[in-house]
Design an enzyme around this catalytic site. Sequence first.
Site, short mmCIF file in Angstrom:
data_model
loop_
_atom_site.label_atom_id
_atom_site.label_comp_id
_atom_site.label_asym_id
_atom_site.label_seq_id
_atom_site.Cartn_x
_atom_site.Cartn_y
_atom_site.Cartn_z
N GLY A 116 0.78 -1.24 0.00
CA GLY A 116 0.00 0.00 0.00
C GLY A 116 0.80 1.29 0.00
O GLY A 116 0.33 2.31 -0.48
N GLU A 123 3.94 4.30 6.05
CA GLU A 123 2.74 3.46 5.97
C GLU A 123 1.66 4.23 5.23
O GLU A 123 1.62 5.46 5.25
CB GLU A 123 2.33 3.09 7.41
N ASP A 124 0.78 3.49 4.55
CA ASP A 124 -0.32 4.14 3.83
C ASP A 124 -1.42 4.59 4.79
O ASP A 124 -1.90 5.72 4.72
CB ASP A 124 -0.89 3.18 2.76
N THR A 184 -6.67 -0.19 12.82
CA THR A 184 -6.68 -0.64 14.22
C THR A 184 -5.33 -0.36 14.91
O THR A 184 -5.26 -0.28 16.13
CB THR A 184 -6.93 -2.16 14.30
N GLY A 185 -4.28 -0.27 14.12
CA GLY A 185 -2.94 -0.06 14.68
C GLY A 185 -2.20 -1.36 14.92
O GLY A 185 -1.01 -1.35 15.26
N LYS A 190 -7.06 6.48 10.49
CA LYS A 190 -8.47 6.27 10.85
C LYS A 190 -8.52 6.19 12.36
O LYS A 190 -8.61 5.12 12.95
CB LYS A 190 -8.95 4.93 10.28
N ASP A 200 -5.73 -0.49 -2.11
CA ASP A 200 -6.51 -1.32 -3.03
C ASP A 200 -7.78 -1.86 -2.40
O ASP A 200 -7.95 -1.83 -1.19
CB ASP A 200 -5.67 -2.53 -3.46
N ARG A 246 -5.17 0.81 -6.95
CA ARG A 246 -3.94 1.36 -6.36
C ARG A 246 -3.43 2.55 -7.17
O ARG A 246 -2.73 3.41 -6.65
CB ARG A 246 -2.84 0.29 -6.32
P1 5GP Z 1 -4.37 -2.08 10.89
O1 5GP Z 1 -3.47 -3.18 11.32
O2 5GP Z 1 -3.95 -0.71 11.35
O3 5GP Z 1 -5.81 -2.36 11.22
O4 5GP Z 1 -4.38 -2.09 9.31
C1 5GP Z 1 -3.39 -1.56 8.55
C2 5GP Z 1 -3.48 -2.06 7.14
O5 5GP Z 1 -4.82 -2.42 6.78
C3 5GP Z 1 -3.08 -1.00 6.16
O6 5GP Z 1 -1.70 -0.99 5.93
C4 5GP Z 1 -3.89 -1.36 4.94
O7 5GP Z 1 -3.18 -2.31 4.19
C5 5GP Z 1 -5.14 -2.00 5.48
N1 5GP Z 1 -6.26 -1.03 5.55
C6 5GP Z 1 -6.79 -0.47 6.65
N2 5GP Z 1 -7.80 0.36 6.32
C7 5GP Z 1 -7.88 0.33 4.98
C8 5GP Z 1 -8.72 1.01 4.02
O8 5GP Z 1 -9.60 1.83 4.31
N3 5GP Z 1 -8.48 0.71 2.72
C9 5GP Z 1 -7.53 -0.17 2.31
N4 5GP Z 1 -7.42 -0.37 1.00
N5 5GP Z 1 -6.73 -0.83 3.18
C10 5GP Z 1 -6.91 -0.57 4.49
#
Ligand code: 5GP
Length: 178
Positions: free
Chosen positions: A46, A101-102, A106-107, A133, A161, A167
């Site tokens: 991402g 990071e994109d 949740t972190g 978020k 994506d 993307r």
């Molecule tokens: P976390 O572990 O913080 O929940 O998720 C991080 C990863 O989840 C990001 O690097 C991304 O790949 C994916 N992700 C979280 N939210 C989104 C979203 O709204 N759109 C997309 N395409 N990927 C997301």
Amino acid sequence: MRTAAGERLEVLVSSHDIKTRVEQLGKRITADYDGKDLVLIGILKGSFVFIADLARAIDLPLAVDFMAVSSYGMSTQSSGVVRIVKDLDHSLDGKHVLVVEDIVDTGLTLNYIYGHLKSRGAMSVKICSLLDKVSRRQVAVPIHYKGFEIPDEFVVGYGLDVEERYRNLPDVCRVIKS
Ligand code: 5GP
């Protein structure tokens, strides 16, 4: 952009706003890391668009490396299980690391990566995320450089994506199912 059948895209963060913000972040990072041995670590896939733009907005002789982790698979829900799929190519000894990071949702992913990288001999480890978020956070992770806070909506574009599509969109968009 042409969309898949039954989908429409709505711009949430425009390419113009992203460009302006990336330039600001680049200037801050340039000032903060002046004289330091900086390596940007992109989290695949991402972050590939963001890191390409961010690296060019930083006026320092930096290095770039990549890691790939799996936590989402093809689903849109975080599993909380993080596995390193591709590790770094170079040692972090004596380096100042900036994880690029994109999006932080949740972190859970970044919390794992942050802890992991801190144990690998770097002088410092900081985080730069284009999107945050914030309302979805389950574990606290320090985002030292942040692009935009966005609402709890699934977004695509600028590297992000849905099942490998979108993307290449220049904007960050919501996908509206019609
Ligand atoms: P976390 O572990 O913080 O929940 O998720 C991080 C990863 O989840 C990001 O690097 C991304 O790949 C994916 N992700 C979280 N939210 C989104 C979203 O709204 N759109 C997309 N395409 N990927 C997301």
